[in-house]
Design a protein around this motif. Structure first.
Motif, short mmCIF file in Angstrom:
data_model
loop_
_atom_site.label_atom_id
_atom_site.label_comp_id
_atom_site.label_asym_id
_atom_site.label_seq_id
_atom_site.Cartn_x
_atom_site.Cartn_y
_atom_site.Cartn_z
N GLN A 121 -7.62 61.26 42.25
CA GLN A 121 -6.70 60.44 43.03
C GLN A 121 -7.06 58.95 42.95
O GLN A 121 -6.18 58.11 42.73
CB GLN A 121 -6.68 60.89 44.48
N LYS A 122 -8.33 58.61 43.12
CA LYS A 122 -8.73 57.21 43.06
C LYS A 122 -8.43 56.61 41.69
O LYS A 122 -7.94 55.48 41.58
CB LYS A 122 -10.23 57.09 43.37
N TYR A 123 -8.70 57.37 40.64
CA TYR A 123 -8.43 56.89 39.28
C TYR A 123 -6.93 56.69 39.07
O TYR A 123 -6.51 55.71 38.46
CB TYR A 123 -8.99 57.90 38.28
N ALA A 124 -6.11 57.62 39.60
CA ALA A 124 -4.66 57.50 39.47
C ALA A 124 -4.15 56.26 40.21
O ALA A 124 -3.28 55.54 39.70
CB ALA A 124 -3.98 58.76 40.01
N LEU A 125 -4.68 56.01 41.41
CA LEU A 125 -4.27 54.83 42.17
C LEU A 125 -4.70 53.55 41.48
O LEU A 125 -3.99 52.53 41.52
CB LEU A 125 -4.85 54.90 43.59
N LEU A 128 -2.16 52.77 38.83
CA LEU A 128 -0.93 52.23 39.39
C LEU A 128 -1.10 50.77 39.82
O LEU A 128 -0.17 49.96 39.71
CB LEU A 128 -0.49 53.06 40.59
N GLN A 129 -2.28 50.39 40.28
CA GLN A 129 -2.52 49.04 40.75
C GLN A 129 -2.81 48.06 39.63
O GLN A 129 -2.40 46.90 39.68
CB GLN A 129 -3.68 49.03 41.75
N ARG A 138 -3.43 50.54 26.29
CA ARG A 138 -4.42 50.74 27.35
C ARG A 138 -3.90 51.72 28.38
O ARG A 138 -4.66 52.58 28.87
CB ARG A 138 -4.74 49.39 28.00
N LEU A 139 -2.62 51.63 28.73
CA LEU A 139 -2.04 52.54 29.71
C LEU A 139 -2.10 53.98 29.24
O LEU A 139 -2.51 54.88 29.98
CB LEU A 139 -0.60 52.13 30.00
N VAL A 140 -1.72 54.23 27.99
CA VAL A 140 -1.73 55.59 27.45
C VAL A 140 -3.16 56.12 27.38
O VAL A 140 -3.41 57.30 27.66
CB VAL A 140 -1.04 55.64 26.07
N GLY A 141 -4.11 55.26 27.03
CA GLY A 141 -5.51 55.68 27.00
C GLY A 141 -6.00 56.13 28.37
O GLY A 141 -6.72 57.13 28.49
N ARG A 142 -5.60 55.40 29.41
CA ARG A 142 -6.02 55.78 30.76
C ARG A 142 -5.32 57.06 31.21
O ARG A 142 -5.91 57.89 31.91
CB ARG A 142 -5.73 54.64 31.73
N LEU A 143 -4.06 57.22 30.81
CA LEU A 143 -3.35 58.45 31.15
C LEU A 143 -3.95 59.67 30.44
O LEU A 143 -3.96 60.77 30.98
CB LEU A 143 -1.87 58.32 30.80
N LEU A 144 -4.45 59.44 29.23
CA LEU A 144 -5.11 60.54 28.50
C LEU A 144 -6.31 61.06 29.28
O LEU A 144 -6.54 62.27 29.36
CB LEU A 144 -5.54 60.06 27.11
N TYR A 145 -7.10 60.15 29.86
CA TYR A 145 -8.26 60.59 30.64
C TYR A 145 -7.81 61.29 31.91
O TYR A 145 -8.49 62.19 32.41
CB TYR A 145 -9.15 59.40 30.97
N VAL A 178 6.66 58.00 33.78
CA VAL A 178 5.46 58.79 34.07
C VAL A 178 4.70 58.18 35.25
O VAL A 178 4.21 58.91 36.13
CB VAL A 178 4.55 58.87 32.83
N LEU A 179 4.64 56.85 35.31
CA LEU A 179 3.95 56.19 36.42
C LEU A 179 4.68 56.42 37.75
O LEU A 179 4.03 56.55 38.80
CB LEU A 179 3.83 54.69 36.15
#
Length: 389
Positions: A121-125, A128-129, A138-145, A178-179
């Motif tokens: 949850q913290k990583y997802a927030l 978003l921020q 960079r966004l897709v890389g973070r979504l992959l994790y 997706v976001l």
């Protein structure tokens, strides 16, 4: 290495390192080798399925240690053995004890008598921020994790990751969609039941020629240990399949390989998984190919996959079971689904919001499904009344 500045170097000499320095290319390898040797000296055995897993078993205790760079995760049924190991590691390397597992590599872990919940949850927030709309890569890389605990995002992220080199406006819009979904479900994660049986089962599927650009098929599988989802994949196949059965057979071969690795991992953890793993598939053609040892012209170009699956069937590592397509859970990993089947699948996969009881009865999968089903029934009733009139 080169001599430090200030030292005379008339003959172009270099320094020979007696031990590895932090930051060098060899440093991580040397660190892991030193840690491994220390653990093996202490009595651990290195896992065969994963070199970063170490096991120590005695007549009275069991201990497993998992290493990720310089982060160590330790589990045992004997607290005294844990304290002894921590003292040994502290004497060797000077460690920092973070206590019971609650937060590890952006993973949030919550334990109770009913089981273990895992979310980000913290990583997802943070995503978003901190999201920069122009930083697509960079966004897709973070979504992959984030897909470590969010199989519901696996298919979408798999599609988005194909356009990292030159994303178009449509790809940015899809990422923003997706976001928006992520903003509505930041606390969703996996739940591992404590009463789950230690029996592997898998659902597998493929979307034939699903990629409209290359006409390659999409492989998807979800593997459960009892009722707990432990492994999944959504990936575009490496070759083009001429028939839908061929695409599904490649998905079957990929699932079989993953099941074999999981069986090895269970053996490392001293869990003997003797019963065959049930593979649920919605294609009778694929089941016929798998159980027929005669090679036909249509399957001769996938003979390696055929021989692999047939060999594992004969070894009783796997067994195939037919289910109708409407019950296939792997659909969520191969193609976009409508809202109602999508959330029904999440519910069956034990993807829950572990923070829902802290958020005052906010959005949850169960309530969302109930509302959608109620609206569907109301719509059907209204349509029936209108047709009568």
């Amino acid at each position: 290495m080169d001599l430090p500045p200030g030292l005379p170097n008339q003959n172009n000499k270099v320094c020979r390192l007696l031990k590895s320095l932090y930051g060098l290319k060899q440093a991580s390898r040397q660190w892991f080798e030193k840690l491994s040797n220390s653990l093996i000296t202490y009595g651990f055995t290195q896992g065969k399925s994963d070199c970063s897993l170490f096991i120590k078993k005695s007549a009275t205790s069991f201990m497993a240690l998992l290493v990720y760079v310089d982060n160590v995760l330790l589990v045992s049924d004997d607290l005294q053995q844990i304290q002894l190991l921590k003292k040994f590691l502290h004497d060797q390397f000077t460690i920092k004890d973070l206590g019971p597992l609650k937060y590890f590599l952006d993973l949030e872990i919550a334990r109770s008598k009913t089981g273990i919940s895992l979310c980000q949850q913290k990583y997802a927030l943070d995503i978003l921020q901190d999201t920069d709309p122009s930083a697509y890569r960079r966004l897709v890389g973070r979504l992959l994790y984030l897909t470590i605990t969010r199989p519901d995002l696996a298919y979408s992220v798999q599609v988005l990751s194909q356009f990292l080199a030159k994303p178009a406006v449509s790809h940015h819009k899809a990422a923003m969609r997706v976001l928006r979904y992520l903003k509505a479900t930041p606390g969703h994660g996996l739940f591992f039941s404590s009463s789950s049986k230690l029996h592997l089962k898998a659902f597998l599927d493929s979307d034939w020629a699903g990629c409209i650009d290359t006409r390659r098929s999409i492989t998807g599988f979800a593997i459960f240990l009892g009722n707990s989802l432990i492994s999944w994949k959504s990936k575009k196949q490496a070759t083009i399949s001429r028939y839908s059965a061929e695409a599904k057979y490649q998905a079957l071969a990929a699932t079989t390989c993953e099941v074999q690795w999981l069986v090895y991992a269970l053996q490392d953890l001293q869990i003997d998984h003797q019963q065959p793993t049930t593979l649920y598939i919605d294609s009778k053609s694929v089941m016929s190919i798998a159980t027929n040892s005669v090679q036909h012209e249509r399957t001769k170009h996938i003979q390696i996959d055929c021989h692999l699956v047939q060999e594992k069937l004969q070894e009783k590592l796997i067994k195939l079971f037919y289910i109708p397509s409407r019950l296939q859970l792997a659909d969520i990993l191969t193609k976009p689904l409508g809202s109602l089947p999508f959330y029904h699948t999440l519910r069956k996969m034990n993807i829950l919001n572990i923070h829902v009881h802290l958020e005052g009865g906010c959005w949850s999968i169960a309530s969302h499904i109930e509302n959608m089903e109620l609206k569907s029934k109301e719509g059907k009733a209204k349509a029936k009344i209108d047709s009568i009139h």
